[in-house]
Design an enzyme around this catalytic site. Structure first.
Site, PDB file in Angstrom:
ATOM      1  N   LYS A   9       0.822  -1.211   0.000  1.00 27.87           N
ATOM      2  CA  LYS A   9       0.000   0.000   0.000  1.00 27.87           C
ATOM      3  C   LYS A   9       0.863   1.271   0.000  1.00 27.87           C
ATOM      4  CE  LYS A   9      -4.161  -2.146   1.079  1.00 27.87           C
ATOM      5  NZ  LYS A   9      -3.741  -3.539   0.874  1.00 27.87           N
TER       6      LYS A   9
HETATM    7  C1  PLP Z   1      -4.228  -4.672   0.212  1.00 29.64           C
HETATM    8  C2  PLP Z   1      -3.395  -5.909   0.143  1.00 29.64           C
HETATM    9  C3  PLP Z   1      -3.622  -6.926  -0.833  1.00 29.64           C
HETATM   10  C4  PLP Z   1      -4.759  -6.858  -1.826  1.00 29.64           C
HETATM   11  O1  PLP Z   1      -4.575  -5.863  -2.795  1.00 29.64           O
HETATM   12  P1  PLP Z   1      -5.825  -5.352  -3.685  1.00 29.64           P
HETATM   13  O2  PLP Z   1      -5.297  -4.198  -4.437  1.00 29.64           O
HETATM   14  O3  PLP Z   1      -6.887  -4.985  -2.701  1.00 29.64           O
HETATM   15  O4  PLP Z   1      -6.224  -6.501  -4.550  1.00 29.64           O
HETATM   16  C5  PLP Z   1      -2.772  -8.014  -0.857  1.00 29.64           C
HETATM   17  N1  PLP Z   1      -1.765  -8.154   0.050  1.00 29.64           N
HETATM   18  C6  PLP Z   1      -1.523  -7.215   0.996  1.00 29.64           C
HETATM   19  C7  PLP Z   1      -0.421  -7.444   1.973  1.00 29.64           C
HETATM   20  C8  PLP Z   1      -2.312  -6.065   1.079  1.00 29.64           C
HETATM   21  O5  PLP Z   1      -2.069  -5.140   2.049  1.00 29.64           O
END
Ligand code: PLP
Length: 491
Positions: A106
């Site tokens: 993120k």
């Molecule tokens: C948010 C997240 C995901 C999923 O990503 P999306 O964009 O919602 O598909 C996968 N792994 C981790 C560690 C995340 O924080």
């Protein structure tokens, strides 16, 4: 770049407006009218370019100051490559997206978004303070705080459920410094917290108070296009690395395997492909909440099922909001068709895109899922065979990818797996997967230390420092008192 809404009832908007607004006024998601193209020859010329150069090339947002913003954002990653590409075995690569301040992918978007917001304010002449409200189940809250901290003209408040986050996640938020950051613990679960934030967004009284204090409410979740755009970059960067290392020749395809929840990360890959990047297939990997894998198998998106709590909590989602952007393209950009599917989702809990669109989708995506048992097995298998330690989310993608290659031995296309979190962010579960003994008696930090001594990998400083950092946020509230608590912490 101009944007339209997937629901078709909003005026065309410019990037700056889209970033400040988040959601389109008709309740749809903003999508670009057309995507900028990166010609193959240019990809070849940029094969040795670094991450920042790729970010500058692919972010189609006019202000010249964007270059500086990109440099600032990615200087906070603790690897010079920003997202290093690690070779795992013959033709299999891991793209590590977790070297930002909060150890999850993120950060890639949330380090840049605050700068995009600031520039958007300047471009639109918006003088009010941008006030970002977040309800988090763990990763997003801390990444938003780290992104917005001390960015002029912005403020960020995060609500988290006391019952819902891990000890490390809780401390990561409560120790957050900065004069424009606020963290409030809610006595309740994630649903209570999210509902409370939505209520604040809709409260006319609160809106008046914000207007009086010259604040503009905004959101930092992944429906905001400003969070998707920065994610396109690493697909280009990874492909360029494959070229540079001679793994592919210019124009040869590479597959990408993506652990998926809200469909944001993988959608960025789909956009990269539409911008001209030679991506073979995008592999959509789900956990036990495999609503997306089922959709790609059958063309039916059916939410009438139980929600499962898994080892990969950031993928525990039944309504993948970004999927609507793919649906818009599948519907040949016909908003009426999308509105029909969304109406059916509301009334019947499901929709069916039909045979032809299903085939179209299956030409772009591969799919699969792994439950907790398979996830643990995969962490153990990959560590045993290669010495590489996967986190619980990345392991889901790895498992699905391994199953694909077992069934398709003739496919020698290289594949890049997107690693979305540091294994130490979910250290306890990773240690259990490796067969660690006595884990039950350990707290999260001892589990990380045990994992470090077991694997020889260092505990990341962001986690090691947590137990001794001062707690800076002390506000707790009941689920019905969130607005009052928020007003009490605002200057
Ligand atoms: C948010 C997240 C995901 C999923 O990503 P999306 O964009 O919602 O598909 C996968 N792994 C981790 C560690 C995340 O924080």
């Amino acid at each position: 770049m101009a944007f339209v809404s997937t629901r078709g009832n909003a005026p065309v908007a410019q990037a700056a407006e889209v970033i400040l607004r988040g959601l389109a006024p008709d309740g749809g998601l903003y999508v670009p009218q057309s995507l900028p193209q990166v010609p193959l020859a240019e990809i070849g010329e940029m094969r040795d370019a670094g991450y920042v150069a790729w970010a500058k090339r692919t972010q189609d947002f006019t202000p010249s100051t964007l270059g500086t913003a990109i440099e600032t954002a990615y200087s906070r990653f603790n690897r010079p490559e920003v997202t290093p590409l690690v070779s795992l075995s013959d033709g299999a690569f891991v793209l590590e997206l977790f070297h930002g301040p909060t150890l999850a992918f993120k950060d890639v978007a949330l380090q840049l978004l605050p700068h995009l917001s600031r520039l958007s304010k300047e471009m639109t002449g918006e003088a009010r303070e941008l006030f970002v409200l977040v309800a988090t189940s763990g990763d997003t809250g801390k990444a938003a705080l780290e992104g917005f901290v001390d960015v002029p003209g912005t403020r960020c408040a995060v609500f988290f459920p006391e019952e819902g986050v891990s000890e490390a996640q809780r401390l990561q938020m409560l120790t957050q410094p900065g004069s424009n950051t606020h963290v409030i613990a809610v006595e309740g679960n994630f649903d209570d917290t999210q509902t409370g934030v939505k209520r604040i967004f809709q409260d006319a009284d609160f809106a008046k108070k914000m207007q009086a204090s010259r604040r503009m409410l905004s959101s930092a979740n992944s429906i905001n296009f400003g969070r998707l755009a920065p994610q396109v970059v690493y697909y280009f960067y990874a492909y360029a690395q494959l070229l540079s290392r001679g793994v592919v020749q210019l124009g040869d395809p590479a597959h990408f395997a993506v652990p998926t929840g809200n469909f944001g990360n993988i959608l960025a890959g789909y956009y990269a492909r539409r911008m001209g990047l030679p991506i073979g297939r995008l592999i959509c990997a789900s956990n036990a909440n495999h609503i997306l894998a089922d959709f790609m198998e059958t063309g039916v998106y059916d939410t009438r099922r139980d929600f499962q709590k898994t080892l990969s909590p950031s993928m525990d989602i039944l309504i993948s909001s970004n999927l609507e952007r793919l649906l818009f393209d599948l519907a040949d950009r016909n908003a009426e068709t999308v509105r029909g599917w969304m109406a059916s989702l509301r009334t019947d809990g499901r929709y069916d895109v039909g045979e032809e669109r299903l085939r179209q989708m299956q030409g772009l995506f591969l799919y699969g899922w792994a439950d907790d048992e398979a996830t643990r097995e995969e962490i153990r298998r990959v560590y045993g065979q290669t010495g590489y330690l996967l986190d619980t989310h990345t392991a889901v993608a790895s498992r699905v990818l391994a199953a694909y290659y077992r069934q398709h031995e003739a496919d020698h296309t290289p594949c890049v797996m997107l690693a979305t979190a540091s294994p130490f962010k979910f250290g306890r579960d990773v240690l259990v997967a490796l067969g660690g003994e006595g884990v039950e008696e350990m707290d999260d930090f001892s589990a990380c230390e045990a994992l470090a001594s077991r694997t020889g990998l260092p505990v990341p400083p962001q986690i090691a420092a947590l137990p001794t950092m001062p707690i800076l946020h002390h506000t707790r509230c009941e689920k019905d008192g969130m607005e009052k608590a928020l007003l009490s912490v605002l200057p």
